[in-house]
Design a protein around this motif. Structure first.
Motif, PDB file in Angstrom:
ATOM      1  N   GLY A 402       0.660  -1.245   0.103  1.00  0.00           N
ATOM      2  CA  GLY A 402       0.051  -0.090  -0.449  1.00  0.00           C
ATOM      3  C   GLY A 402       1.019   1.470  -0.256  1.00  0.00           C
ATOM      4  N   ILE A 403       2.217   1.233  -0.135  1.00  0.00           N
ATOM      5  CA  ILE A 403       3.339   2.454   0.128  1.00  0.00           C
ATOM      6  C   ILE A 403       3.550   2.190  -1.309  1.00  0.00           C
ATOM      7  CG2 ILE A 403       5.073   3.430   1.213  1.00  0.00           C
ATOM      8  CD1 ILE A 403       1.756   3.122   2.706  1.00  0.00           C
ATOM      9  N   SER A 404       3.522   3.641  -1.774  1.00  0.00           N
ATOM     10  CA  SER A 404       4.292   3.695  -3.363  1.00  0.00           C
ATOM     11  C   SER A 404       5.729   3.565  -3.265  1.00  0.00           C
ATOM     12  CB  SER A 404       3.366   4.855  -4.182  1.00  0.00           C
ATOM     13  OG  SER A 404       2.654   4.255  -4.651  1.00  0.00           O
ATOM     14  N   GLY A 405       6.292   3.727  -3.610  1.00  0.00           N
ATOM     15  CA  GLY A 405       8.335   4.096  -3.826  1.00  0.00           C
ATOM     16  C   GLY A 405       8.014   5.574  -4.294  1.00  0.00           C
ATOM     17  N   LEU A 406       8.825   6.094  -4.047  1.00  0.00           N
ATOM     18  CA  LEU A 406       9.599   7.443  -4.524  1.00  0.00           C
ATOM     19  C   LEU A 406      10.736   7.965  -5.849  1.00  0.00           C
ATOM     20  CD1 LEU A 406       8.325   9.263  -1.238  1.00  0.00           C
ATOM     21  CD2 LEU A 406       7.330   9.152  -3.157  1.00  0.00           C
ATOM     22  N   ALA A 407      10.477   8.488  -6.355  1.00  0.00           N
ATOM     23  CA  ALA A 407      11.548   9.059  -7.187  1.00  0.00           C
ATOM     24  C   ALA A 407      12.092  10.426  -7.151  1.00  0.00           C
ATOM     25  CB  ALA A 407      11.354   7.988  -8.687  1.00  0.00           C
ATOM     26  N   SER A 408      12.983  10.847  -7.416  1.00  0.00           N
ATOM     27  CA  SER A 408      13.387  12.316  -6.870  1.00  0.00           C
ATOM     28  C   SER A 408      12.868  13.104  -8.859  1.00  0.00           C
ATOM     29  CB  SER A 408      14.744  12.934  -7.565  1.00  0.00           C
ATOM     30  OG  SER A 408      15.876  11.734  -8.302  1.00  0.00           O
ATOM     31  N   THR A 409      13.288  12.381  -9.795  1.00  0.00           N
ATOM     32  CA  THR A 409      12.235  12.525 -10.137  1.00  0.00           C
ATOM     33  C   THR A 409      11.099  12.464 -11.513  1.00  0.00           C
ATOM     34  OG1 THR A 409      14.185  12.048 -12.298  1.00  0.00           O
ATOM     35  CG2 THR A 409      14.669  13.695 -11.476  1.00  0.00           C
ATOM     36  N   GLN A 410      11.136  13.624 -11.956  1.00  0.00           N
ATOM     37  CA  GLN A 410       9.540  12.707 -13.178  1.00  0.00           C
ATOM     38  C   GLN A 410       9.650  13.696 -14.287  1.00  0.00           C
ATOM     39  OE1 GLN A 410       5.009  12.559 -11.151  1.00  0.00           O
ATOM     40  NE2 GLN A 410       5.427  14.611 -11.792  1.00  0.00           N
ATOM     41  N   GLN A 411       9.203  12.645 -15.506  1.00  0.00           N
ATOM     42  CA  GLN A 411       9.044  13.150 -17.124  1.00  0.00           C
ATOM     43  C   GLN A 411       7.392  13.149 -17.721  1.00  0.00           C
ATOM     44  OE1 GLN A 411      12.462  12.687 -19.612  1.00  0.00           O
ATOM     45  NE2 GLN A 411      13.638  11.197 -18.099  1.00  0.00           N
ATOM     46  N   LEU A 412       7.255  13.706 -18.061  1.00  0.00           N
ATOM     47  CA  LEU A 412       5.763  13.760 -18.731  1.00  0.00           C
ATOM     48  C   LEU A 412       5.226  14.062 -20.071  1.00  0.00           C
ATOM     49  CD1 LEU A 412       3.739  15.875 -15.518  1.00  0.00           C
ATOM     50  CD2 LEU A 412       4.284  13.162 -14.995  1.00  0.00           C
ATOM     51  N   LEU A 413       4.896  13.581 -20.713  1.00  0.00           N
ATOM     52  CA  LEU A 413       5.180  13.972 -21.941  1.00  0.00           C
ATOM     53  C   LEU A 413       3.032  13.983 -21.729  1.00  0.00           C
ATOM     54  CD1 LEU A 413       5.548  14.542 -25.513  1.00  0.00           C
ATOM     55  CD2 LEU A 413       5.995  11.830 -24.713  1.00  0.00           C
ATOM     56  N   LEU A 414       2.778  14.409 -22.617  1.00  0.00           N
ATOM     57  CA  LEU A 414       1.032  14.615 -22.424  1.00  0.00           C
ATOM     58  C   LEU A 414       0.578  15.777 -23.943  1.00  0.00           C
ATOM     59  CD1 LEU A 414      -0.661  17.700 -22.065  1.00  0.00           C
ATOM     60  CD2 LEU A 414       0.393  17.891 -19.919  1.00  0.00           C
ATOM     61  N   LEU A 415      -0.738  15.392 -24.204  1.00  0.00           N
ATOM     62  CA  LEU A 415      -1.428  15.948 -24.990  1.00  0.00           C
ATOM     63  C   LEU A 415      -3.296  15.693 -24.547  1.00  0.00           C
ATOM     64  CD1 LEU A 415      -2.001  15.462 -27.899  1.00  0.00           C
ATOM     65  CD2 LEU A 415      -3.118  13.460 -28.236  1.00  0.00           C
ATOM     66  N   GLY A 416      -3.124  17.304 -25.035  1.00  0.00           N
ATOM     67  CA  GLY A 416      -4.256  17.373 -23.898  1.00  0.00           C
ATOM     68  C   GLY A 416      -5.963  18.512 -25.503  1.00  0.00           C
ATOM     69  N   ILE A 417      -6.499  17.959 -25.119  1.00  0.00           N
ATOM     70  CA  ILE A 417      -7.753  18.521 -26.311  1.00  0.00           C
ATOM     71  C   ILE A 417      -8.757  19.468 -25.437  1.00  0.00           C
ATOM     72  CG2 ILE A 417      -9.745  17.910 -27.290  1.00  0.00           C
ATOM     73  CD1 ILE A 417      -7.891  15.580 -28.693  1.00  0.00           C
TER      74      ILE A 417
END
Length: 424
Positions: A402-417
């Motif tokens: 129930g406890i998610s791991g953590l990372a110091s960075t995050q990259q997002l790629l998104l498409l929005g309409i």
């Protein structure tokens, strides 16, 4: 009711340049307690339209068949829908963006926002105005309170109010506009609604300042360059209810040149169960915006502080953040935008985590207006880095059940309409 500065509403202590007399009342509506004030400033500044855009009608390329070429009605109505798919390369199993309220659902198709509204403008020929709208979607879920704060009764229902206010343009000097109810926040450069911003995802300082305000505000244009405003609201976030005391604020906006505008908004009020002045929150929002024909540049800097009553020694907390936004209309329907930023939550009071965040966001936009509708397609890449005792973003895998791991960075790629309809 709702708050706005720029696109949000505000009351600014900086309006000490425009001190006036005020009469106060306190009323309770549907579990929300607000202070009511009629404020007549001595000096006032013309309110600035910042990066966020209200539900102002979008001028069509051509009017529908049979429609008049120019609209004279004070009444407007419209609708908006926002759908996105965000690829989070950390692939968190809970599909969430840690510590964020907007664009927070990742690796799934997300209906982030939708609303309908009706609005009547206040003017010299008809001095009463109003706004009312309903909204829904993931972005309407957690935007109106900080983590761990008590909510108003029925908060899950009240979050569906897009706006609900009445306004009056008083024949005082250059025109004093008084608005009461739920209005767009006076604090901040960015809107809750992605279509009104230069990038799809909001900055860190935007998600931790009010997108709406509930109470009363008064705006007065002193002259063509200066506009001042003041407000009395139920609290920093309108669906949070730590006490029954109102909060206060003010704003000034000054056009340094026809293209360059400086705005400062100050908030001061009790946001804990103990309401002594020593525990009041002080928050300042500062914006400098230059608007050219095809290029817009804006810089924002926020700083807030508050002593925590329920912790040993009542430690003083600090939050600070800033960003620089550049948007370039390349040609025709194409635009590019970039936004570097930082955010420091020294004690974890705002984000819930002690962290320092750096981020950069780049956006490509294709905009297609047709008659009374506008469709925008945005492709965006974002990189965030969070350090500090509580820093980090969710990633795949669990460190314990129930406890998610953590990372110091995050990259997002998104498409929005983003699709909107606004009557002229």
């Amino acid at each position: 009711m709702e708050r706005v500065v720029g696109e949000k509403e505000f009351l600014d202590p900086a309006r000490k340049n425009g001190v006036g007399r005020s009469s106060h009342w306190v009323i309770r509506v549907c579990g929300l307690t607000i202070g009511f004030a009629l404020v007549v400033p001595v000096y006032a500044v013309e309110s600035q339209s910042s990066g966020q855009v209200s539900d102002e009608p979008v001028k069509p390329l051509s009017a529908p068949a049979g429609a008049p070429e120019t609209a004279t009605s004070d009444w407007h109505y419209g609708a908006y829908f926002d759908l996105s798919y965000v690829v989070n390369f950390n692939f968190p199993e809970n599909h969430l963006w840690r510590s964020r309220a907007t664009a927070s659902r990742h690796n799934e198709l997300a209906p982030n926002m939708g609303y309908v509204y009706v609005r009547k403008d206040a003017g010299e020929t008809s001095r009463w105005g109003m706004e009312f709208g309903l909204q829904g979607g993931y972005d309407s879920k957690d935007f109106a309170y900080l983590q761990g704060e008590p909510k108003v009764d029925g908060a899950d229902t009240w979050r569906h109010l897009h706006r609900a206010n009445v306004s009056y343009l008083a024949p005082v000097g250059n025109g004093l506009t008084v608005t009461a109810g739920l209005f767009n926040s006076l604090i901040g450069y960015e809107s809750l609604y992605a279509k009104d911003n230069n990038n799809y995802t909001r900055s860190w300082i935007a998600d931790y300042t009010p997108y709406m305000m509930f109470g009363v505000n008064a705006k007065y244009p002193v002259n063509e360059r200066l506009t001042v405003a003041a407000f009395v609201i139920n609290g920093y976030f309108h669906l949070s209810r730590p006490n029954d005391q109102p909060s206060y604020g003010g704003q000034w906006a000054y056009k340094i040149t026809p293209r360059l505008t400086a705005t400062q908004t100050i908030y001061w009020g009790p946001d804990q169960n103990k309401t002594s002045l020593e525990f009041w929150r002080l928050y300042g929002n500062h914006i400098l915006e230059w608007k050219g024909d095809d290029l817009t540049l804006a810089a924002s800097y926020d700083i807030g502080t508050e002593s925590i009553a329920d912790q040993p020694g009542s430690p003083r907390t600090f939050a600070m953040g800033g960003n620089l936004v550049a948007k370039w209309h390349v040609s025709g329907p194409w635009s590019l935008a970039v936004r570097p930023e930082f955010y420091w939550d020294r004690n974890g009071r705002w984000t819930g985590q002690e962290q320092f965040v750096k981020a950069i966001t780049s956006t490509v936009e294709y905009k297609f207006p047709y008659r009374w509708t506008t469709t925008m397609v945005r492709l965006e890449y974002r990189y965030d880095e969070s350090t500090g005792v509580g820093g980090g973003f969710f990633k795949g895998g669990e460190v314990s059940p129930g406890i998610s791991g953590l990372a110091s960075t995050q990259q997002l790629l998104l498409l929005g309409i983003l699709w909107s309809f606004d009557s002229p």
